[in-house]
Design a protein around this motif. Sequence first.
Motif, PDB file in Angstrom:
ATOM      1  N   PRO A 140       1.116  -1.087   0.225  1.00 15.22           N
ATOM      2  CA  PRO A 140      -0.058   0.189   0.733  1.00 15.22           C
ATOM      3  C   PRO A 140       1.422   1.533   0.069  1.00 15.22           C
ATOM      4  O   PRO A 140       0.619   2.484  -0.244  1.00 15.22           O
ATOM      5  CB  PRO A 140      -0.761  -0.430   1.653  1.00 15.22           C
ATOM      6  CG  PRO A 140       0.010  -1.315   1.820  1.00 15.22           C
ATOM      7  CD  PRO A 140       0.578  -1.977   1.399  1.00 15.22           C
ATOM      8  N   GLY A 141       1.814   1.723   0.787  1.00 16.92           N
ATOM      9  CA  GLY A 141       2.809   2.629   0.466  1.00 16.92           C
ATOM     10  C   GLY A 141       3.612   2.580  -0.622  1.00 16.92           C
ATOM     11  O   GLY A 141       3.392   4.335  -1.474  1.00 16.92           O
ATOM     12  N   PRO A 142       3.774   1.708  -1.540  1.00 11.54           N
ATOM     13  CA  PRO A 142       4.663   2.124  -2.781  1.00 11.54           C
ATOM     14  C   PRO A 142       3.275   2.259  -4.018  1.00 11.54           C
ATOM     15  O   PRO A 142       3.244   3.587  -4.564  1.00 11.54           O
ATOM     16  CB  PRO A 142       5.610   1.275  -3.226  1.00 11.54           C
ATOM     17  CG  PRO A 142       5.776   0.520  -2.348  1.00 11.54           C
ATOM     18  CD  PRO A 142       4.289   0.475  -0.467  1.00 11.54           C
ATOM     19  N   ARG A 143       2.427   1.593  -3.597  1.00 12.21           N
ATOM     20  CA  ARG A 143       1.178   1.938  -4.622  1.00 12.21           C
ATOM     21  C   ARG A 143       0.705   3.482  -4.416  1.00 12.21           C
ATOM     22  O   ARG A 143       0.087   3.959  -5.406  1.00 12.21           O
ATOM     23  CB  ARG A 143      -0.071   0.365  -4.278  1.00 12.21           C
ATOM     24  CG  ARG A 143      -1.179   0.940  -5.056  1.00 12.21           C
ATOM     25  CD  ARG A 143      -2.386  -0.107  -4.091  1.00 12.21           C
ATOM     26  NE  ARG A 143      -1.898  -1.149  -4.259  1.00 12.21           N
ATOM     27  CZ  ARG A 143      -2.297  -2.135  -5.177  1.00 12.21           C
ATOM     28  NH1 ARG A 143      -2.249  -1.680  -6.616  1.00 12.21           N
ATOM     29  NH2 ARG A 143      -1.231  -3.222  -4.547  1.00 12.21           N
ATOM     30  N   ALA A 144       0.669   4.021  -3.174  1.00  6.56           N
ATOM     31  CA  ALA A 144      -0.409   5.499  -2.401  1.00  6.56           C
ATOM     32  C   ALA A 144       1.042   6.740  -3.665  1.00  6.56           C
ATOM     33  O   ALA A 144       0.587   7.698  -4.019  1.00  6.56           O
ATOM     34  CB  ALA A 144      -0.195   5.158  -1.711  1.00  6.56           C
ATOM     35  N   LYS A 145       2.329   6.250  -3.479  1.00  6.15           N
ATOM     36  CA  LYS A 145       3.454   6.843  -4.017  1.00  6.15           C
ATOM     37  C   LYS A 145       3.516   6.731  -5.384  1.00  6.15           C
ATOM     38  O   LYS A 145       3.453   8.264  -6.168  1.00  6.15           O
ATOM     39  CB  LYS A 145       4.602   6.283  -3.280  1.00  6.15           C
ATOM     40  CG  LYS A 145       4.439   6.421  -1.597  1.00  6.15           C
ATOM     41  CD  LYS A 145       6.340   6.622  -1.245  1.00  6.15           C
ATOM     42  CE  LYS A 145       5.955   6.701   0.182  1.00  6.15           C
ATOM     43  NZ  LYS A 145       7.460   5.939   0.766  1.00  6.15           N
ATOM     44  N   ILE A 146       2.838   6.061  -6.285  1.00 10.98           N
ATOM     45  CA  ILE A 146       2.852   5.613  -6.805  1.00 10.98           C
ATOM     46  C   ILE A 146       1.943   6.180  -7.761  1.00 10.98           C
ATOM     47  O   ILE A 146       1.678   6.996  -9.098  1.00 10.98           O
ATOM     48  CB  ILE A 146       3.323   4.283  -7.907  1.00 10.98           C
ATOM     49  CG1 ILE A 146       4.606   3.677  -7.711  1.00 10.98           C
ATOM     50  CG2 ILE A 146       2.783   4.158  -9.251  1.00 10.98           C
ATOM     51  CD1 ILE A 146       5.797   4.459  -8.264  1.00 10.98           C
ATOM     52  N   LYS A 147       1.119   6.586  -7.060  1.00  7.65           N
ATOM     53  CA  LYS A 147      -0.130   6.553  -8.240  1.00  7.65           C
ATOM     54  C   LYS A 147      -0.705   8.743  -7.340  1.00  7.65           C
ATOM     55  O   LYS A 147      -1.381   8.832  -8.229  1.00  7.65           O
ATOM     56  CB  LYS A 147      -1.937   6.314  -7.268  1.00  7.65           C
ATOM     57  CG  LYS A 147      -1.956   4.364  -7.223  1.00  7.65           C
ATOM     58  CD  LYS A 147      -2.921   3.240  -6.896  1.00  7.65           C
ATOM     59  CE  LYS A 147      -4.048   4.027  -7.233  1.00  7.65           C
ATOM     60  NZ  LYS A 147      -5.090   3.587  -6.970  1.00  7.65           N
ATOM     61  N   ALA A 148       0.003   8.735  -7.173  1.00  7.07           N
ATOM     62  CA  ALA A 148       0.239  10.424  -5.974  1.00  7.07           C
ATOM     63  C   ALA A 148       0.901  10.980  -7.262  1.00  7.07           C
ATOM     64  O   ALA A 148       1.083  12.019  -7.641  1.00  7.07           O
ATOM     65  CB  ALA A 148       0.491  10.716  -4.756  1.00  7.07           C
ATOM     66  N   ALA A 149       2.449  10.007  -7.977  1.00  5.74           N
ATOM     67  CA  ALA A 149       3.003  10.810  -9.342  1.00  5.74           C
ATOM     68  C   ALA A 149       2.822  10.705 -10.239  1.00  5.74           C
ATOM     69  O   ALA A 149       3.686  10.697 -10.915  1.00  5.74           O
ATOM     70  CB  ALA A 149       4.211  10.546  -8.416  1.00  5.74           C
ATOM     71  N   ALA A 150       1.569  10.422 -10.651  1.00  5.08           N
ATOM     72  CA  ALA A 150       0.892   9.660 -12.137  1.00  5.08           C
ATOM     73  C   ALA A 150       1.363  10.576 -12.975  1.00  5.08           C
ATOM     74  O   ALA A 150       1.594  10.198 -14.134  1.00  5.08           O
ATOM     75  CB  ALA A 150      -1.054   9.461 -11.676  1.00  5.08           C
ATOM     76  N   ASP A 151       0.713  11.525 -12.814  1.00  7.30           N
ATOM     77  CA  ASP A 151       0.570  13.392 -13.370  1.00  7.30           C
ATOM     78  C   ASP A 151       2.561  12.841 -14.230  1.00  7.30           C
ATOM     79  O   ASP A 151       2.615  13.433 -15.550  1.00  7.30           O
ATOM     80  CB  ASP A 151       0.773  14.296 -12.786  1.00  7.30           C
ATOM     81  CG  ASP A 151      -1.260  14.254 -12.997  1.00  7.30           C
ATOM     82  OD1 ASP A 151      -1.956  13.423 -13.807  1.00  7.30           O
ATOM     83  OD2 ASP A 151      -1.599  15.576 -12.251  1.00  7.30           O
ATOM     84  N   TYR A 152       3.620  13.623 -13.363  1.00  7.89           N
ATOM     85  CA  TYR A 152       5.109  13.506 -13.236  1.00  7.89           C
ATOM     86  C   TYR A 152       5.235  11.947 -13.782  1.00  7.89           C
ATOM     87  O   TYR A 152       6.302  12.851 -15.433  1.00  7.89           O
ATOM     88  CB  TYR A 152       5.304  13.232 -11.580  1.00  7.89           C
ATOM     89  CG  TYR A 152       7.424  13.776 -11.666  1.00  7.89           C
ATOM     90  CD1 TYR A 152       8.164  13.727 -12.585  1.00  7.89           C
ATOM     91  CD2 TYR A 152       7.800  12.071 -11.191  1.00  7.89           C
ATOM     92  CE1 TYR A 152       9.154  14.174 -12.385  1.00  7.89           C
ATOM     93  CE2 TYR A 152       8.721  11.191 -11.869  1.00  7.89           C
ATOM     94  CZ  TYR A 152       9.470  12.440 -12.282  1.00  7.89           C
ATOM     95  OH  TYR A 152      11.385  12.731 -12.450  1.00  7.89           O
ATOM     96  N   LEU A 153       4.676  10.671 -13.747  1.00  5.58           N
ATOM     97  CA  LEU A 153       5.612   9.775 -14.222  1.00  5.58           C
ATOM     98  C   LEU A 153       4.526   9.422 -15.830  1.00  5.58           C
ATOM     99  O   LEU A 153       5.106   8.682 -16.250  1.00  5.58           O
ATOM    100  CB  LEU A 153       4.725   8.153 -13.514  1.00  5.58           C
ATOM    101  CG  LEU A 153       5.785   8.261 -12.457  1.00  5.58           C
ATOM    102  CD1 LEU A 153       4.917   7.041 -11.604  1.00  5.58           C
ATOM    103  CD2 LEU A 153       7.502   8.047 -12.424  1.00  5.58           C
ATOM    104  N   ALA A 154       4.045   9.717 -15.937  1.00  6.90           N
ATOM    105  CA  ALA A 154       3.335  10.200 -17.403  1.00  6.90           C
ATOM    106  C   ALA A 154       4.327  10.991 -18.373  1.00  6.90           C
ATOM    107  O   ALA A 154       3.644  10.158 -20.119  1.00  6.90           O
ATOM    108  CB  ALA A 154       1.798  10.518 -17.341  1.00  6.90           C
TER     109      ALA A 154
END
Length: 301
Positions: free
Chosen positions: A234-248
Motif C-alpha cells: 500500500p505504501g509504494p502503491r500510494a506513492k506511485i499513484k500520487a505521482a501519476a502526472d509526473y510519471l506520465a
Amino acid sequence: MLLDTASMYFRAFFGVPEILAPDGSTPVNAVRGLMDFISRLVEEYRPSELVCCWDNDWRPQWRVDLVPTYKTHRVEAEVEQAPDVEVVPDPLQVQVPIIRDVLAAFGISVVGADGYEADDVIGTLATGAGRPVDVVTGDRDLFQLVDDDAEVRVLYIARGISKHERVTNDWVRAKYAVDAAQYADFATMRGDASDGLPGVKGVGEKTAATLLERYGDMPGILAAAEDPASGMGPGPRAKIKAAADYLAVAPQVVAVARDLDLPRTGHDIPRSPADPDRVRALAAQWGLESPTERLLKALAG
C-alpha cells in the motif's frame, strides 16, 4: 569514442588552475584541460573514430514543456532580457569559441542537433553503431546507454579522467541493483536535483530498484499500482499513484533520444590536423603549445 564535450570542459574549467593566454586577460584553462583530456583518452583507448558531441540546446523546450522544473536551477532568473540563459561562468564562456576553433583546426568531428542535448547525440550515435562504443561523460544519466551485447560502455569521469571508471551492466547492477536498460526508469523515480527532476516523493533508490526488480519497467510498475492483485504494498502503491502526472511525462524527459538524423560516417580520428597552419596560429595566440604537441602526438598514434 563519443565525448560529452560540455561535461568535459566544465570539469577542466573547475579542475585546472586558471591560466591566462599571452594577451594577459583571456583564461584558457578549460581549453588546455579539454585538449589534455582528449589526448589521454585517445592514448589509452586508441579509438578509430572520435566525436565531440555538442549541446546545440542545453535545455530543450520540449523537455521543459513536459517537466517545467527541468534544469531551472541552471537558469539565471534575474536576467530579464534572456531568462533562459544557462548559468555559465564568464571565464568559461569566453573559452567555448576557442574550443570550437581548436577542434575544427585539428579536424575532430563536432556533432550537435538543433533542439537536442549532447546526450541525445550520444544516444543516437551509440545506438546501432555496429561496433564497440565508449561514451565519455561525468553524467550518470548516460548509464542507460550501457549495453554489453552491443559493446557500448561508459567511461565515467566523475572522479576525474585519471580515475575514470569503465561502466558495464555488471557495474550498474552492483551499484544500483538494476540493469542498465532499467536505469532511465530508475532515475525517473529517484529524481535528480541537478536536473530539476523531482522524482516520486518518498521513493528513493532502494524502493525504485525493488519495484523495477519486481515489475520490470515503468509501464509494469504503473500497471501494478492499479492492480490490487499485483502484490504491490500500500505504501509504494500510494506513492506511485500520487505521482501519476509526473510519471506520465518524466520518462520522455529522462530517456535520451536514439533516433536523430545524424551523420554516422566522417568521424575518423584525424591522424594529422585538418589545418596545420591554423593549429599553429591558435597555439601561438592562446598559449596552447604544450597541449597542442601532446594532442598531435596522441592523434598520430
